[in-house]
Scaffold this active site. Structure first.
Site, PDB file in Angstrom:
ATOM      1  N   ALA A 198      11.664  58.650   4.007  1.00 41.42           N
ATOM      2  CA  ALA A 198      11.056  57.421   3.975  1.00 41.42           C
ATOM      3  C   ALA A 198      11.464  56.701   5.021  1.00 41.42           C
ATOM      4  O   ALA A 198      12.537  56.326   5.198  1.00 41.42           O
ATOM      5  CB  ALA A 198      11.197  56.742   2.594  1.00 41.42           C
ATOM      6  N   GLY A 217      15.820  62.608   0.847  1.00 44.53           N
ATOM      7  CA  GLY A 217      16.146  63.374  -0.573  1.00 44.53           C
ATOM      8  C   GLY A 217      14.859  64.346  -0.733  1.00 44.53           C
ATOM      9  O   GLY A 217      13.864  63.947  -0.739  1.00 44.53           O
ATOM     10  N   CYS A 265      20.234  53.127  -2.039  1.00 46.97           N
ATOM     11  CA  CYS A 265      20.689  54.404  -1.969  1.00 46.97           C
ATOM     12  C   CYS A 265      22.033  54.319  -2.841  1.00 46.97           C
ATOM     13  O   CYS A 265      22.839  55.272  -2.845  1.00 46.97           O
ATOM     14  CB  CYS A 265      20.962  54.980  -0.737  1.00 46.97           C
ATOM     15  SG  CYS A 265      19.495  55.344   0.109  1.00 46.97           S
ATOM     16  N   CYS A 270      13.161  52.816  -2.836  1.00 50.11           N
ATOM     17  CA  CYS A 270      12.040  52.287  -2.952  1.00 50.11           C
ATOM     18  C   CYS A 270      10.852  52.718  -1.982  1.00 50.11           C
ATOM     19  O   CYS A 270      11.179  52.839  -0.740  1.00 50.11           O
ATOM     20  CB  CYS A 270      12.129  50.767  -3.145  1.00 50.11           C
ATOM     21  SG  CYS A 270      12.623  49.966  -1.954  1.00 50.11           S
ATOM     22  N   ILE A 309      18.948  55.987  -5.804  1.00 52.12           N
ATOM     23  CA  ILE A 309      17.880  55.065  -5.841  1.00 52.12           C
ATOM     24  C   ILE A 309      17.202  54.807  -4.594  1.00 52.12           C
ATOM     25  O   ILE A 309      18.271  54.577  -3.338  1.00 52.12           O
ATOM     26  CB  ILE A 309      18.379  53.818  -6.780  1.00 52.12           C
ATOM     27  CG1 ILE A 309      16.934  52.984  -7.117  1.00 52.12           C
ATOM     28  CG2 ILE A 309      19.225  53.002  -6.050  1.00 52.12           C
ATOM     29  CD1 ILE A 309      17.370  51.943  -8.123  1.00 52.12           C
ATOM     30  N   ARG A 318      13.932  64.943  -6.907  1.00 57.60           N
ATOM     31  CA  ARG A 318      14.745  64.866  -5.629  1.00 57.60           C
ATOM     32  C   ARG A 318      16.415  64.760  -5.570  1.00 57.60           C
ATOM     33  O   ARG A 318      16.687  64.018  -6.662  1.00 57.60           O
ATOM     34  CB  ARG A 318      13.948  63.629  -4.532  1.00 57.60           C
ATOM     35  CG  ARG A 318      14.413  62.521  -4.946  1.00 57.60           C
ATOM     36  CD  ARG A 318      14.012  61.410  -4.004  1.00 57.60           C
ATOM     37  NE  ARG A 318      14.115  60.056  -4.488  1.00 57.60           N
ATOM     38  CZ  ARG A 318      15.299  59.170  -4.599  1.00 57.60           C
ATOM     39  NH1 ARG A 318      16.370  59.797  -4.392  1.00 57.60           N
ATOM     40  NH2 ARG A 318      15.143  58.252  -5.100  1.00 57.60           N
ATOM     41  N   GLY A 319      16.776  64.976  -4.639  1.00 53.89           N
ATOM     42  CA  GLY A 319      18.239  64.562  -4.604  1.00 53.89           C
ATOM     43  C   GLY A 319      18.581  63.032  -4.168  1.00 53.89           C
ATOM     44  O   GLY A 319      17.635  62.365  -3.917  1.00 53.89           O
ATOM     45  N   GLY A 320      19.705  62.687  -4.257  1.00 52.60           N
ATOM     46  CA  GLY A 320      19.893  61.172  -3.790  1.00 52.60           C
ATOM     47  C   GLY A 320      19.886  60.229  -5.084  1.00 52.60           C
ATOM     48  O   GLY A 320      19.989  60.962  -6.205  1.00 52.60           O
TER      49      GLY A 320
END
Length: 219
Positions: free
Chosen positions: A156, A143, A172, A79, A77, A73-75
Protein backbone atom coordinates in the site's frame (compact mmCIF):
# COMPACT_ATOMS: atom_id res chain seq x y z
CA UNK A 1 1.94 -11.16 -16.46
CA UNK A 2 -1.54 -9.64 -16.35
CA UNK A 3 -2.10 -6.19 -14.86
CA UNK A 4 -5.69 -5.41 -13.85
CA UNK A 5 -6.90 -2.03 -12.57
CA UNK A 6 -9.88 -2.60 -10.28
CA UNK A 7 -10.42 1.07 -9.41
CA UNK A 8 -12.14 1.67 -6.05
CA UNK A 9 -13.23 -1.66 -4.60
CA UNK A 10 -14.25 -2.93 -1.17
CA UNK A 11 -11.69 -4.92 0.77
CA UNK A 12 -13.65 -8.18 0.90
CA UNK A 13 -14.57 -8.01 -2.79
CA UNK A 14 -10.90 -7.57 -3.67
CA UNK A 15 -9.95 -10.41 -1.36
CA UNK A 16 -12.42 -12.71 -3.11
CA UNK A 17 -10.87 -11.83 -6.47
CA UNK A 18 -7.41 -12.49 -5.06
CA UNK A 19 -8.38 -15.93 -3.80
CA UNK A 20 -10.10 -16.84 -7.08
CA UNK A 21 -7.00 -15.76 -9.01
CA UNK A 22 -4.74 -17.54 -6.52
CA UNK A 23 -6.54 -20.81 -7.22
CA UNK A 24 -6.13 -20.22 -10.95
CA UNK A 25 -2.40 -19.55 -10.69
CA UNK A 26 -1.96 -22.62 -8.46
CA UNK A 27 -3.82 -24.77 -10.99
CA UNK A 28 -1.90 -23.34 -13.93
CA UNK A 29 -5.06 -21.85 -15.44
CA UNK A 30 -4.01 -18.21 -14.94
CA UNK A 31 -0.92 -16.11 -15.42
CA UNK A 32 0.81 -14.19 -12.67
CA UNK A 33 -1.49 -11.23 -12.01
CA UNK A 34 -1.02 -7.77 -10.52
CA UNK A 35 -4.16 -6.05 -9.22
CA UNK A 36 -4.03 -2.25 -8.82
CA UNK A 37 -6.78 -0.60 -6.78
CA UNK A 38 -7.92 1.72 -4.03
CA UNK A 39 -10.02 0.71 -1.02
CA UNK A 40 -12.71 2.63 0.86
CA UNK A 41 -11.66 3.35 4.45
CA UNK A 42 -10.64 0.10 6.13
CA UNK A 43 -8.29 -0.91 8.93
CA UNK A 44 -6.73 -4.36 8.61
CA UNK A 45 -5.07 -6.62 11.15
CA UNK A 46 -2.27 -8.98 10.12
CA UNK A 47 -1.29 -12.43 11.31
CA UNK A 48 0.93 -10.82 13.95
CA UNK A 49 -2.11 -9.12 15.47
CA UNK A 50 -2.54 -5.40 15.77
CA UNK A 51 -5.77 -4.92 17.73
CA UNK A 52 -3.69 -3.50 20.57
CA UNK A 53 -2.57 -0.73 18.20
CA UNK A 54 -6.10 0.34 17.26
CA UNK A 55 -7.16 3.62 18.89
CA UNK A 56 -10.90 3.54 18.08
CA UNK A 57 -13.65 1.40 19.57
CA UNK A 58 -16.30 -0.33 17.40
CA UNK A 59 -18.78 2.52 17.85
CA UNK A 60 -16.21 5.09 16.70
CA UNK A 61 -15.25 2.96 13.72
CA UNK A 62 -18.89 2.71 12.67
CA UNK A 63 -19.46 6.43 13.17
CA UNK A 64 -16.55 7.24 10.86
CA UNK A 65 -17.53 4.63 8.26
CA UNK A 66 -14.36 2.61 8.81
CA UNK A 67 -14.39 -1.16 8.27
CA UNK A 68 -12.22 -3.42 10.45
CA UNK A 69 -10.96 -6.67 8.89
CA UNK A 70 -8.82 -9.55 10.14
CA UNK A 71 -6.58 -10.69 7.28
CA UNK A 72 -4.26 -13.57 6.42
CA UNK A 73 -1.31 -11.36 5.42
CA UNK A 74 1.86 -10.98 7.40
CA UNK A 75 2.59 -7.91 9.49
CA UNK A 76 0.66 -5.91 12.03
CA UNK A 77 -2.06 -3.26 11.72
CA UNK A 78 -2.42 -0.88 8.78
CA UNK A 79 -5.14 1.03 6.97
CA UNK A 80 -6.34 1.70 3.42
CA UNK A 81 -8.28 4.61 1.97
CA UNK A 82 -8.97 6.43 -1.31
CA UNK A 83 -5.76 8.17 -2.34
CA UNK A 84 -3.59 5.18 -1.46
CA UNK A 85 -2.41 2.85 -4.23
CA UNK A 86 -2.83 -0.80 -3.27
CA UNK A 87 -1.07 -3.47 -5.33
CA UNK A 88 -1.80 -7.17 -4.95
CA UNK A 89 0.56 -9.45 -6.90
CA UNK A 90 -0.76 -12.99 -7.26
CA UNK A 91 2.62 -14.42 -8.07
CA UNK A 92 4.26 -17.83 -8.36
CA UNK A 93 7.54 -17.52 -6.45
CA UNK A 94 8.89 -21.08 -6.32
CA UNK A 95 10.94 -20.84 -9.54
CA UNK A 96 12.16 -17.24 -9.09
CA UNK A 97 15.83 -16.91 -8.13
CA UNK A 98 16.13 -15.64 -4.56
CA UNK A 99 12.75 -16.89 -3.38
CA UNK A 100 10.66 -14.85 -0.97
CA UNK A 101 13.46 -12.48 0.08
CA UNK A 102 14.06 -11.45 -3.53
CA UNK A 103 10.30 -11.12 -4.08
CA UNK A 104 10.09 -8.63 -1.19
CA UNK A 105 13.18 -6.78 -2.36
CA UNK A 106 11.73 -6.45 -5.86
CA UNK A 107 8.44 -5.09 -4.53
CA UNK A 108 10.32 -2.53 -2.45
CA UNK A 109 12.45 -1.61 -5.45
CA UNK A 110 9.40 -1.01 -7.63
CA UNK A 111 8.02 1.38 -4.99
CA UNK A 112 11.36 3.13 -4.53
CA UNK A 113 11.74 3.63 -8.29
CA UNK A 114 8.19 4.99 -8.45
CA UNK A 115 8.84 7.48 -5.66
CA UNK A 116 12.12 8.53 -7.27
CA UNK A 117 10.28 9.33 -10.51
CA UNK A 118 8.33 12.00 -8.60
CA UNK A 119 11.42 13.36 -6.87
CA UNK A 120 10.94 11.52 -3.57
CA UNK A 121 14.04 9.78 -2.16
CA UNK A 122 13.35 6.68 -0.06
CA UNK A 123 15.18 4.09 2.01
CA UNK A 124 14.80 0.57 3.33
CA UNK A 125 14.86 -0.10 7.07
CA UNK A 126 16.25 -3.47 8.19
CA UNK A 127 13.66 -5.51 10.13
CA UNK A 128 10.89 -3.10 9.06
CA UNK A 129 9.43 -4.23 5.71
CA UNK A 130 8.15 -1.52 3.42
CA UNK A 131 9.56 1.75 2.13
CA UNK A 132 10.52 4.77 4.21
CA UNK A 133 11.53 8.38 3.54
CA UNK A 134 13.67 8.39 6.68
CA UNK A 135 13.87 6.52 9.98
CA UNK A 136 10.38 7.67 11.07
CA UNK A 137 8.35 8.55 7.96
CA UNK A 138 6.82 5.54 6.22
CA UNK A 139 5.45 5.92 2.70
CA UNK A 140 4.59 2.31 1.85
CA UNK A 141 3.53 -0.70 3.93
CA UNK A 142 3.88 -4.33 2.83
CA UNK A 143 2.42 -7.61 3.97
CA UNK A 144 1.82 -10.78 2.00
CA UNK A 145 0.27 -14.19 2.33
CA UNK A 146 1.67 -17.28 0.61
CA UNK A 147 -0.07 -20.48 -0.37
CA UNK A 148 2.02 -23.25 -1.97
CA UNK A 149 4.59 -20.70 -3.17
CA UNK A 150 2.01 -18.34 -4.70
CA UNK A 151 1.69 -14.91 -3.08
CA UNK A 152 -1.34 -12.74 -2.41
CA UNK A 153 -1.97 -9.48 -0.53
CA UNK A 154 0.87 -7.04 -1.22
CA UNK A 155 1.64 -3.37 -0.69
CA UNK A 156 0.00 0.00 0.00
CA UNK A 157 1.69 3.16 -1.29
CA UNK A 158 0.40 6.48 0.04
CA UNK A 159 -0.16 8.88 -2.84
CA UNK A 160 -2.52 11.67 -1.69
CA UNK A 161 -1.55 14.19 0.98
CA UNK A 162 -4.38 13.22 3.34
CA UNK A 163 -3.15 10.30 5.46
CA UNK A 164 -5.30 11.18 8.47
CA UNK A 165 -6.82 7.70 8.78
CA UNK A 166 -3.47 6.60 10.22
CA UNK A 167 -4.36 8.66 13.31
CA UNK A 168 -6.66 5.77 14.24
CA UNK A 169 -3.75 3.34 14.65
CA UNK A 170 -0.14 3.01 15.71
CA UNK A 171 1.34 2.63 12.24
CA UNK A 172 2.30 -1.03 11.72
CA UNK A 173 2.63 -1.27 15.51
CA UNK A 174 5.90 0.72 15.38
CA UNK A 175 6.19 3.41 18.05
CA UNK A 176 7.31 6.72 16.57
CA UNK A 177 6.48 5.82 12.96
CA UNK A 178 4.44 8.42 11.09
CA UNK A 179 2.83 8.23 7.65
CA UNK A 180 3.81 10.30 4.67
CA UNK A 181 2.90 10.23 0.98
CA UNK A 182 4.25 10.96 -2.48
CA UNK A 183 2.18 14.17 -2.70
CA UNK A 184 3.22 15.36 0.76
CA UNK A 185 6.91 14.76 0.04
CA UNK A 186 6.76 16.20 -3.47
CA UNK A 187 4.95 19.31 -2.25
CA UNK A 188 2.26 19.03 -4.89
CA UNK A 189 -0.76 16.87 -5.67
CA UNK A 190 0.32 13.84 -7.70
CA UNK A 191 -2.54 12.23 -9.69
CA UNK A 192 -3.23 8.60 -8.84
CA UNK A 193 -3.32 7.65 -12.52
CA UNK A 194 0.21 8.99 -12.98
CA UNK A 195 1.44 6.91 -10.06
CA UNK A 196 -0.31 3.79 -11.38
CA UNK A 197 1.35 4.23 -14.76
CA UNK A 198 4.83 4.73 -13.29
CA UNK A 199 4.42 1.91 -10.77
CA UNK A 200 3.26 -0.52 -13.46
CA UNK A 201 6.43 0.10 -15.46
CA UNK A 202 8.62 -0.06 -12.35
CA UNK A 203 7.01 -3.33 -11.25
CA UNK A 204 7.41 -4.89 -14.71
CA UNK A 205 11.07 -3.86 -14.72
CA UNK A 206 11.72 -5.22 -11.21
CA UNK A 207 9.98 -8.49 -12.04
CA UNK A 208 11.37 -8.90 -15.56
CA UNK A 209 12.12 -12.60 -15.08
CA UNK A 210 9.98 -13.78 -17.99
CA UNK A 211 9.52 -12.84 -21.63
CA UNK A 212 6.14 -11.29 -20.86
CA UNK A 213 7.46 -9.10 -18.02
CA UNK A 214 10.52 -8.12 -20.05
CA UNK A 215 8.34 -7.13 -23.00
CA UNK A 216 6.11 -5.01 -20.78
CA UNK A 217 9.08 -3.31 -19.15
CA UNK A 218 10.40 -2.35 -22.59
CA UNK A 219 7.15 -0.81 -23.84
Amino acid sequence: MKIIDLGLIGYKDAEALQLETLDGVLNGDRDNTLFLLEHPKVITLGRQGGAENLHLNPEQLEAHGIELVQTTRGGNITCHFPGQLVAYPIWRVEKRPGGMRKFFDDMEQAVMDTCAHFGVATIRRPKHPGVWVDETRKICSMGIGVRHWVTYHGLALNVASDTSLFNAITLCGIQGAVPTSISAEAGRDIPMEDVKHVFTRAFAKAFADSAVAADQAAE
